[in-house]
Design a protein around this motif. Structure first.
Motif, mmCIF file in Angstrom:
data_model
loop_
_atom_site.group_PDB
_atom_site.id
_atom_site.type_symbol
_atom_site.label_atom_id
_atom_site.label_comp_id
_atom_site.label_asym_id
_atom_site.label_seq_id
_atom_site.Cartn_x
_atom_site.Cartn_y
_atom_site.Cartn_z
ATOM 1 N N ASP A 42 39.493 47.429 32.193
ATOM 2 C CA ASP A 42 39.435 48.698 31.464
ATOM 3 C C ASP A 42 40.844 49.062 30.997
ATOM 4 O O ASP A 42 41.837 48.525 31.499
ATOM 5 C CB ASP A 42 38.862 49.780 32.372
ATOM 6 C CG ASP A 42 39.691 49.944 33.602
ATOM 7 O OD1 ASP A 42 40.565 50.813 33.626
ATOM 8 O OD2 ASP A 42 39.494 49.157 34.550
ATOM 9 N N PRO A 43 40.949 49.985 30.029
ATOM 10 C CA PRO A 43 42.263 50.339 29.484
ATOM 11 C C PRO A 43 43.283 50.775 30.534
ATOM 12 O O PRO A 43 44.460 50.436 30.424
ATOM 13 C CB PRO A 43 41.927 51.473 28.507
ATOM 14 C CG PRO A 43 40.544 51.148 28.032
ATOM 15 C CD PRO A 43 39.850 50.604 29.254
ATOM 16 N N GLY A 44 42.849 51.513 31.542
ATOM 17 C CA GLY A 44 43.786 51.960 32.573
ATOM 18 C C GLY A 44 44.335 50.793 33.374
ATOM 19 O O GLY A 44 45.540 50.708 33.651
ATOM 20 N N ARG A 47 46.834 48.909 31.300
ATOM 21 C CA ARG A 47 48.136 49.559 31.217
ATOM 22 C C ARG A 47 48.920 49.383 32.512
ATOM 23 O O ARG A 47 50.114 49.079 32.497
ATOM 24 C CB ARG A 47 47.973 51.050 30.894
ATOM 25 C CG ARG A 47 49.298 51.779 30.659
ATOM 26 C CD ARG A 47 49.100 53.249 30.402
ATOM 27 N NE ARG A 47 48.144 53.844 31.319
ATOM 28 C CZ ARG A 47 48.399 54.157 32.590
ATOM 29 N NH1 ARG A 47 49.584 53.923 33.111
ATOM 30 N NH2 ARG A 47 47.454 54.688 33.343
ATOM 31 N N ARG A 48 48.246 49.549 33.639
ATOM 32 C CA ARG A 48 48.961 49.419 34.917
ATOM 33 C C ARG A 48 49.492 48.000 35.109
ATOM 34 O O ARG A 48 50.621 47.810 35.550
ATOM 35 C CB ARG A 48 48.034 49.815 36.070
ATOM 36 C CG ARG A 48 47.886 51.333 36.209
ATOM 37 C CD ARG A 48 47.103 51.707 37.453
ATOM 38 N NE ARG A 48 45.724 51.243 37.393
ATOM 39 C CZ ARG A 48 44.713 51.934 36.847
ATOM 40 N NH1 ARG A 48 44.937 53.128 36.328
ATOM 41 N NH2 ARG A 48 43.498 51.448 36.819
#
Lengths: 252, 252, 252, 252
Positions: A42-44, A47-48
């Motif tokens: 997922d996008p989160g 990013r992490r």
């Protein structure tokens, strides 16, 4: 000093679900194949993982896949080449934007799962992946030596990066032993580490029938989602360094 | 010569499904709010719309949304701001890569549906959208005059572009009349075109109670998915040009 | 002998991803709230959990949710009541078919996550859930004492089953202490077990301010996805049995 | 009086998107293959189609598919048989519950798109579909004469219902001419109607090479998503009735 890259699949959770220990692996590998949302990621999470990869000096690659969350991208899908190219372009672009916003960049592309396997021989799908990569500036493509994917990538003027699997058995013709057959997996950490060193230093691997096979690779893939994955990756890295190799991203 | 932009939602099909006449609208509007895959818009549709927008000189905007294909992004979702920012970043980046590969660029961002409505007043979600836009270089944000979204965008140093709805009724305080109330929609093409001209030339609109309201806008939004949408958009454009306005992208 | 049910959320993986130890929990609880595919739970997982629940004599409940895999059903969605009713009906029917094919039946319904929280006070969404349950024959509904959901279910002629949370703090008015406030969670296994017994035997719980609150419940919920969840559930069960209670499905 | 069934795919929208004219087709066909959510068909659409089918006396069939909204189920997916069986079971159960809540029942199963094509020859996937159907009580299966699907269904004790395509060309061996080859489609309504009558009355069809081929069918399939689909379906029905046939559900 001979240089070797160590790559692993990362960011393969989705929402609340996790798979593998991203944090620990980012301390070991030099290239992170980051899932882009079609089989996982997922996008989160993207990013992490990008932010931590940037901190750790780990190169970020786009681990592109068939659109198949339910099957984790492990099932061949007979998608039209143009649709596949569009799907790959979407994933690659999404990760690249997230990587930029996180202080890094996508520096290569590696297909995931069934798409990785399909593009070993499926010319149209291999070309579709390459078309998408070329359309966004032409990053290096990481894949199996001898695959259609790498051949097509090279023809298109892309850098084709060959990888080896230290924990997988090879047949005498240099192909991987299918997962269901005997000898498909090498489980002993010392043996895996030894094979990684031999690939990196001598460009060869001992096949299941005992013959020695040429296998020149720029990167060694370690798996991240199995029990003991982190320990195995550490053992491989330690052995490579002990053998005098520079363990560093191929894309750098 | 006063300049006015004409924007519409485009690329809102998914897979085999179509919504509205993208092709025709690209011959009328100057800015295309392209769906990015979360409420509509598969990668192939995104690429085709971007390619045609590039040919037609139409500016491409990222129409970002909650992740809600089943609800077409029309349902408020109480998503955490950080997750929302990540989702917006993902969509914006994906479309930008596809736009680049198609010979254009994303030049602004406009939230879709329930996210558009929520960010009128929901400070945290408005900030999340702005954070995502800022993280990718800081494109202009298109929105409702007086909204939290535009206020937060401006505070963050982004260009905040105000838009008007020629076919929607306004209350005396400059807000839109809710869709379920009388006067919410203006259906007569001549009336719609006349309102668009008045917004663009005089910066005002006549509210449902007959009072004249200030409404300075840089862009007029026309809807693409209703019957007669294309004809209405053409009527608006023709009237704007007849009034001596330069109909052109605000982002350009 | 007083009877008490012990319920937990199960089958909350999706595809390759797992959450919690379904196998172990099925040896402890008497009612399994099985995810139906909208927040978690693929068809294969649903079938495996149903089959094991059938073997273990554990009652199967439909843990229905908003359509939100990416958010695990933890985000409020402002869905229209009719759409919500249709979504609940779909999930309930899907699980019931799988349960029948696995030698059991769905015997109750419990909303998940944000839908559980929303239907405490949101009358329209509570009615939508009840409408769906009633449309398929009228199973019991498991929920929070005092919730709109249970009130509406009762009005509709359904059995409304009240549950307590042994590991959650209660306010003096009998509502749960929000997760972000002090006292929201009780972590000591002995304390949790003791609270479960008091709920089951005496129909009361000590609130965070020290007052004793009436809390008559037919079922105690234990959480399955936290570290030590299985041990905690076992401690609760052991304590309930030691207190002379019959730990058995309420729906039986 | 000879009896013939007329079937079409219905309920193939998703969310805001529509495909074909369900309403009109429900006034013409006798069996509705209703999409179950995996290639198309949200719960609300499923309920509305079932309710109208119940009113119109049209039999409801489960049009089960690979899980592939983005590809509309038109792409072969190399899914494991057990997973496919679970997916089919889920879809069939979901539709059956919705049908019951709407005053009717699912009375047969027909695979959609790529799954239909795959199960003509793919024994494992054909068996998976049949296993799922058998697990829920053993409904009739509608399919291509000579397919693995019908053969396996029959072996499993299910009723295997053969269908013909009046608007598709046949080869001399009774198989369909692939869509990309000449003669694949018959477009003239009078010709299509005539072929439907010949299939229904005489149990034969004229192949593209002019030879007459045996083709005994209990149902004729008409397509619902093409321009003029409704008119074509009406022409077929009128011709069948004019030929003295009883046009009625096979499952009744």
């Amino acid at each position: 000093m001979t240089r070797i890259d160590l790559n692993a699949d990362l960011g393969e959770g989705f929402g609340v679900w996790r798979l593998g220990d991203d944090e620990a692996l980012l301390g070991v590998v030099t290239s992170a194949n980051v899932a882009c949302g079609f089989h996982a990621g997922d996008p989160g999470t993207m990013r992490r993982v990008c932010a931590r990869a940037a901190d750790a000096g780990v190169a970020v690659g786009a681990q592109v896949s068939y659109r198949d969350l339910a099957g984790f991208g492990r099932r061949f899908i007979d998608v039209e080449p143009q649709e596949l190219a569009d799907d790959v372009l979407y994933q690659l672009a999404a990760l690249d934007g997230i990587a930029r916003a996180s202080g890094t960049r996508v520096s290569y592309v590696k297909p995931h799962g069934a798409l990785y396997n399909a593009t070993v021989a499926h010319e149209e799908q291999a070309s579709a992946v390459v078309d998408a990569v070329a359309a966004l500036g032409g990053l290096p493509v990481l894949g199996l030596p001898g695959s259609a994917l790498l051949r097509v990538a090279e023809s298109a003027g892309l850098r084709a990066v060959r990888e080896g699997f230290a924990d997988r058995g090879y047949a005498a013709d240099g192909t991987l032993v299918p997962r269901r057959e005997a000898g498909a997996l090498v489980r002993d950490p010392a043996a895996v580490a030894g094979r990684a060193v031999r690939m990196a230093v001598d460009g060869e691997v001992v096949a299941v029938d005992g013959t020695t096979v040429r296998l020149e690779v720029e990167s060694v893939c370690v798996h991240g989602d199995t029990t003991g994955a982190v320990e195995l990756a550490r053992a491989v890295r330690t052995a490579l360094e002990a053998a005098g190799l520079a363990v560093a991203p191929f894309a750098g």
